[in-house]
Design an enzyme around this catalytic site. Structure first.
Site, PDB file in Angstrom:
ATOM      1  N   ASP A 182       0.822  -1.217   0.000  1.00  0.00           N
ATOM      2  CA  ASP A 182       0.000   0.000   0.000  1.00  0.00           C
ATOM      3  C   ASP A 182       0.852   1.261   0.000  1.00  0.00           C
ATOM      4  O   ASP A 182       2.050   1.226   0.310  1.00  0.00           O
ATOM      5  CB  ASP A 182      -0.944   0.008   1.216  1.00  0.00           C
ATOM      6  CG  ASP A 182      -0.189  -0.058   2.542  1.00  0.00           C
ATOM      7  OD1 ASP A 182       0.730  -0.890   2.664  1.00  0.00           O
ATOM      8  OD2 ASP A 182      -0.504   0.730   3.448  1.00  0.00           O
ATOM      9  N   GLU A 249       0.205  -1.169   5.683  1.00  0.00           N
ATOM     10  CA  GLU A 249       1.275  -0.714   6.574  1.00  0.00           C
ATOM     11  C   GLU A 249       1.126   0.765   6.929  1.00  0.00           C
ATOM     12  O   GLU A 249       1.444   1.191   8.029  1.00  0.00           O
ATOM     13  CB  GLU A 249       2.631  -0.958   5.900  1.00  0.00           C
ATOM     14  CG  GLU A 249       3.832  -0.800   6.826  1.00  0.00           C
ATOM     15  CD  GLU A 249       4.477   0.565   6.717  1.00  0.00           C
ATOM     16  OE1 GLU A 249       5.520   0.754   7.340  1.00  0.00           O
ATOM     17  OE2 GLU A 249       3.940   1.457   6.027  1.00  0.00           O
TER      18      GLU A 249
HETATM   19 ZN   LIG Z   1       6.698   2.328   3.945  1.00  0.00          ZN
END
Ligand SMILES: [Zn+2]
Length: 350
Positions: A182, A249
């Site tokens: 992401d 994340e």
């Molecule tokens: Zn990163």
């Protein structure tokens, strides 16, 4: 990990990461192709060393004399048993064909807008909101066919990816290479402030532009490209290599890495990896050389909220500061426990 902490440009809100405009090495909205090549070299040699006898290689030789006795450096390692493969692969790296391939692979990855942001509904509540990750997986399959033919792929919580490149000696602990799929979101109101659109993956001959070109599709694509290239030269590891790619994340990773971690423990056991390499702090220029600073450990974080109630009075004449003691104790406790802390102290007069 988002390293993108410079001030927001006008028009961007706090939930959106800053927009990057100009071409400069330290700005993460785009990435120099030489960084791609560098990260690739950084990955490919260690992968071969995993199965190899090691020998001292070339030294940098450019660190200051005065620093040598203070911080002795080990000599770089270079593959011996696989020296031939190493030579061939390093030769491939010098080619225009490889450059084109690396550019195309990373640019294509950047063009898939795998944004995550705090208001994104949880995966189980609204799977449709996460559908870009399905497109991203199809893209990886198409771009790295040898990886997908040769490695075992397990999906964890739909979009978490765990690949296993099984080594010939399963008594050796595997290594773990991690990255995230992401990217931090782009505030639509600021799109016209980008030099090149944030999901264009535009390559201007030196730089690849767009979200994720550095953080962290660079890492993810480099890992897969390194393995794809090694596979194309018939390299097989002795030690098992595991890849783990989370998908949220940038918003704490609870659905991606948070689910992958127990899966890894269940599958491989406790303390079952020889070491891991993760995103880390990026690349830094030091002593006239470019150094990679990969993450070689993981830590959690710890939020502490401290509400302090004291006797009344005026803030210009505060009482004895005994609350400070408990605040510092808590902070030290948090530091010791997590190695990192984010305190939200509040001070309340009554
Ligand atoms: Zn990163």
């Amino acid at each position: 990990m988002s390293n993108e902490q410079s001030p927001l440009l006008p028009g961007s809100s706090s939930i959106f990461a800053p927009v990057r405009k100009a071409g400069h090495v330290s700005r993460p909205g785009h990435v120099s192709i030489w960084r791609v090549v560098f990260v690739f070299c950084f990955l490919v040699i260690p992968l071969m060393l995993l199965i190899d006898v090691e020998m001292p290689g070339l030294g940098f030789g450019s660190e200051p004399e005065s620093a040598k006795h203070l911080c002795p450096q080990t000599e770089p390692l270079y593959p011996v048993a696989n020296a031939k493969v190493a030579q061939t692969v390093l030769h491939v790296l010098d080619s225009h064909a490889f450059l084109d391939r690396a550019v195309a692979a990373l640019s294509g990855a950047v063009q898939i807008a795998t944004e995550t942001y705090d208001t994104l509904p949880p995966l189980e509540k609204d799977p449709n909101a996460w559908k870009e990750f399905a497109s991203f997986h199809l893209y990886l399959k198409k771009t790295f066919p040898l990886v997908h033919d040769s490695l075992k792929l397990t999906t964890v919580n739909t979009y978490g990816l765990v690949y296993e490149w099984t080594g010939s000696d399963t008594d050796l602990k595997p290594v773990l290479l991690a990255a995230h799929q992401d990217v931090v979101p782009v505030n639509p109101a600021t799109i016209d402030q980008w030099t090149h659109p944030p999901f264009s993956g535009y390559f201007d001959g030196e730089w690849i532009w767009g979200r994720g070109s550095s953080d962290d599709k660079l890492g993810l694509i480099s890992i897969l490209l390194a393995i794809e290239t090694l596979l194309s030269h018939k390299f097989q590891p002795t030690r098992t290599v595991v890849l783990a790619f989370g998908f949220d994340e940038e918003i704490s990773g609870t659905q991606g890495a948070g689910k992958i971690a127990p899966y890894l423990e269940e599958t491989y056991g406790r303390n079952s990896f020889a070491f891991l390499v993760d995103e880390g702090a990026g690349l830094v220029q030091q002593y006239g050389a470019l150094f990679a600073a990969p993450g070689i450990g993981e830590k959690g974080y710890f939020d502490v909220r401290v509400d302090v109630t004291t006797e009344g009075g005026h803030s210009s004449i505060p009482p004895a500061n005994h609350h400070t003691v408990s605040f510092w104790c808590l902070r030290t406790l948090a530091q010791a426990k997590a190695g990192y802390w984010h305190t939200v102290p509040t001070y309340r007069h009554i």
